[in-house]
Design an enzyme around this catalytic site. Structure first.
Site, PDB file in Angstrom:
ATOM      1  N   LYS A   3       6.575  -2.175   1.862  1.00 57.57           N
ATOM      2  CA  LYS A   3       5.412  -1.571   2.538  1.00 57.57           C
ATOM      3  C   LYS A   3       4.199  -2.478   2.400  1.00 57.57           C
ATOM      4  CE  LYS A   3       3.267   3.001   3.041  1.00 57.57           C
ATOM      5  NZ  LYS A   3       3.360   3.116   4.490  1.00 57.57           N
ATOM      6  N   TYR A  60       0.836  -1.203   0.000  1.00 56.73           N
ATOM      7  CA  TYR A  60       0.000   0.000   0.000  1.00 56.73           C
ATOM      8  C   TYR A  60       0.866   1.247   0.000  1.00 56.73           C
ATOM      9  CZ  TYR A  60       0.926   0.838   4.989  1.00 56.73           C
ATOM     10  OH  TYR A  60       1.533   1.111   6.191  1.00 56.73           O
ATOM     11  N   ARG A  71       8.176   4.090  -4.642  1.00 61.79           N
ATOM     12  CA  ARG A  71       8.286   3.081  -3.577  1.00 61.79           C
ATOM     13  C   ARG A  71       7.288   1.948  -3.798  1.00 61.79           C
ATOM     14  NH1 ARG A  71       7.711   5.079   2.496  1.00 61.79           N
ATOM     15  NH2 ARG A  71       5.562   5.314   1.773  1.00 61.79           N
ATOM     16  N   ARG A 126      -6.903 -20.848  -2.157  1.00 57.69           N
ATOM     17  CA  ARG A 126      -5.902 -20.633  -1.100  1.00 57.69           C
ATOM     18  C   ARG A 126      -4.744 -21.618  -1.246  1.00 57.69           C
ATOM     19  NH1 ARG A 126      -4.410 -22.130   4.031  1.00 57.69           N
ATOM     20  NH2 ARG A 126      -3.586 -20.419   5.302  1.00 57.69           N
TER      21      ARG A 126
HETATM   22  N1  PMP Z   1       7.826   3.531   9.017  1.00 60.30           N
HETATM   23  C1  PMP Z   1       6.703   2.803   9.019  1.00 60.30           C
HETATM   24  C2  PMP Z   1       6.709   1.474   9.700  1.00 60.30           C
HETATM   25  C3  PMP Z   1       5.537   3.285   8.402  1.00 60.30           C
HETATM   26  O1  PMP Z   1       4.415   2.548   8.404  1.00 60.30           O
HETATM   27  C4  PMP Z   1       5.549   4.567   7.800  1.00 60.30           C
HETATM   28  C5  PMP Z   1       4.328   5.157   7.145  1.00 60.30           C
HETATM   29  N2  PMP Z   1       3.580   4.278   6.442  1.00 60.30           N
HETATM   30  C6  PMP Z   1       6.744   5.296   7.820  1.00 60.30           C
HETATM   31  C7  PMP Z   1       7.872   4.757   8.435  1.00 60.30           C
HETATM   32  C8  PMP Z   1       6.829   6.679   7.205  1.00 60.30           C
HETATM   33  O2  PMP Z   1       6.858   6.609   5.808  1.00 60.30           O
HETATM   34  P1  PMP Z   1       6.348   7.843   4.909  1.00 60.30           P
HETATM   35  O3  PMP Z   1       7.136   9.039   5.354  1.00 60.30           O
HETATM   36  O4  PMP Z   1       6.675   7.436   3.537  1.00 60.30           O
HETATM   37  O5  PMP Z   1       4.894   7.986   5.187  1.00 60.30           O
END
Ligand code: PMP
Length: 282
Positions: free
Chosen positions: A147, A33, A52, A100
């Site tokens: 992410k 995400y 990203r 699954r």
């Molecule tokens: N670390 C973690 C674990 C996060 O979940 C996030 C935000 N999603 C960030 C850092 C900060 O990332 P960004 O500045 O790209 O929002």
């Protein structure tokens, strides 16, 4: 009027949007995400979020449901349909629905979902007083640079913080702070050095982190990108966290111990102001 969300080619009222029970995001957290903040109708640093997103997809060998241009067009349309001036846009891609099986499907049909939320990130009252954090053991997997939607460890950490009367948690591994539950962690030493953990698979490569490092360089501040310990954090003059929605958020207490004079630090507040100025001018 109900919110309009985007699901696999359709803009629908949220009550009508459907995802399969076989979606691998739901069954295996096989999804990634991005969250982009919107100020005055404009997405902040969206190109970096797209880059990203591509990186996360590459690391997971996840097929793409749409090009960057298509995704950006859908984002723009969704902002218009929901009349979002100040808020955020969340987008999620999963490997889609398949019987699954731990093995990836041979012919995946990736799923793309987006929704918006109203949010006044600039006027966040927490920035005035700063936030408190507790520290918790970092129990996450080892690819925190991707992410993914596997956020249960972070959710548990944040719940532990709220149960303890704090705002958020910093996660600790081998005595060193990794990051916050949904943000990157920074400290400022008594001799005005900004310290934040170096990029590796141990943390998410925050987009806001990168911008703030650029702003610190503009201000000729000394920055050290390296792991720092909980002891160093407790001894710091200031601390703050960065994320797309929190911008630069001062941290004023760690494990109930006040930092500095117990209020938002001077440099943290200056960096927040610089970040907001840059975002408003973008
Ligand atoms: N670390 C973690 C674990 C996060 O979940 C996030 C935000 N999603 C960030 C850092 C900060 O990332 P960004 O500045 O790209 O929002």
């Amino acid at each position: 009027m109900s919110r309009i969300v985007y699901v696999n080619g359709e803009f629908l009222p949220e009550e009508e949007a459907k995802i399969s029970v076989f979606d691998r995001g739901f069954l295996f957290a096989d999804g990634i995400y991005e969250v982009s903040t919107v100020i005055k109708g404009k997405m902040i640093d969206n190109a970096a979020h797209m880059a990203r997103l591509r990186r996360s997809m590459n690391e997971l060998n996840m097929p793409s449901p749409a090009s960057d241009e298509e995704i950006t067009e859908i984002q723009a349309e969704l902002l218009v349909q929901n009349n979002i001036e100040n808020g955020l846009i969340y987008l999620q891609i999963t490997r889609g629905a398949a019987d699954r099986d731990f093995v990836f499907p041979k012919e995946p049909k990736p799923s793309l979902v987006m929704f918006t939320q109203v949010l006044d990130a600039v006027g966040n009252p927490k920035a005035e007083r700063g936030i408190s954090v507790i520290t918790v053991d970092d129990v996450r997997w080892k690819r925190r640079d991707i992410k993914t939607v596997a956020l249960l460890a972070q959710s548990m950490a944040k719940q532990a913080a709220v149960d303890a009367g704090a705002d958020d948690a910093w996660m600790v591994e081998d005595g060193f702070i990794t990051e916050g539950t949904s943000n990157n962690a920074f400290i400022i030493t008594k001799d005005d050095k900004i310290i934040t953990r170096n990029l590796s698979n141990d943390i998410l490569h925050g987009i806001t982190r990168q911008v703030v490092l650029e702003l610190a360089a503009e201000k000729s501040l000394v920055v050290e990108e390296r792991p720092f310990t909980l002891e160093e954090a407790l001894d710091a003059k200031e601390a703050f966290v960065t994320s797309a929605t929190a911008f630069v958020m001062p941290v004023v207490r760690i494990n109930e111990q006040p930092l500095g004079n117990g209020g938002p630090g001077i440099l943290s507040s200056q960096l927040r102001a610089m970040y907001i100025k840059r975002a408003m001018e973008a």
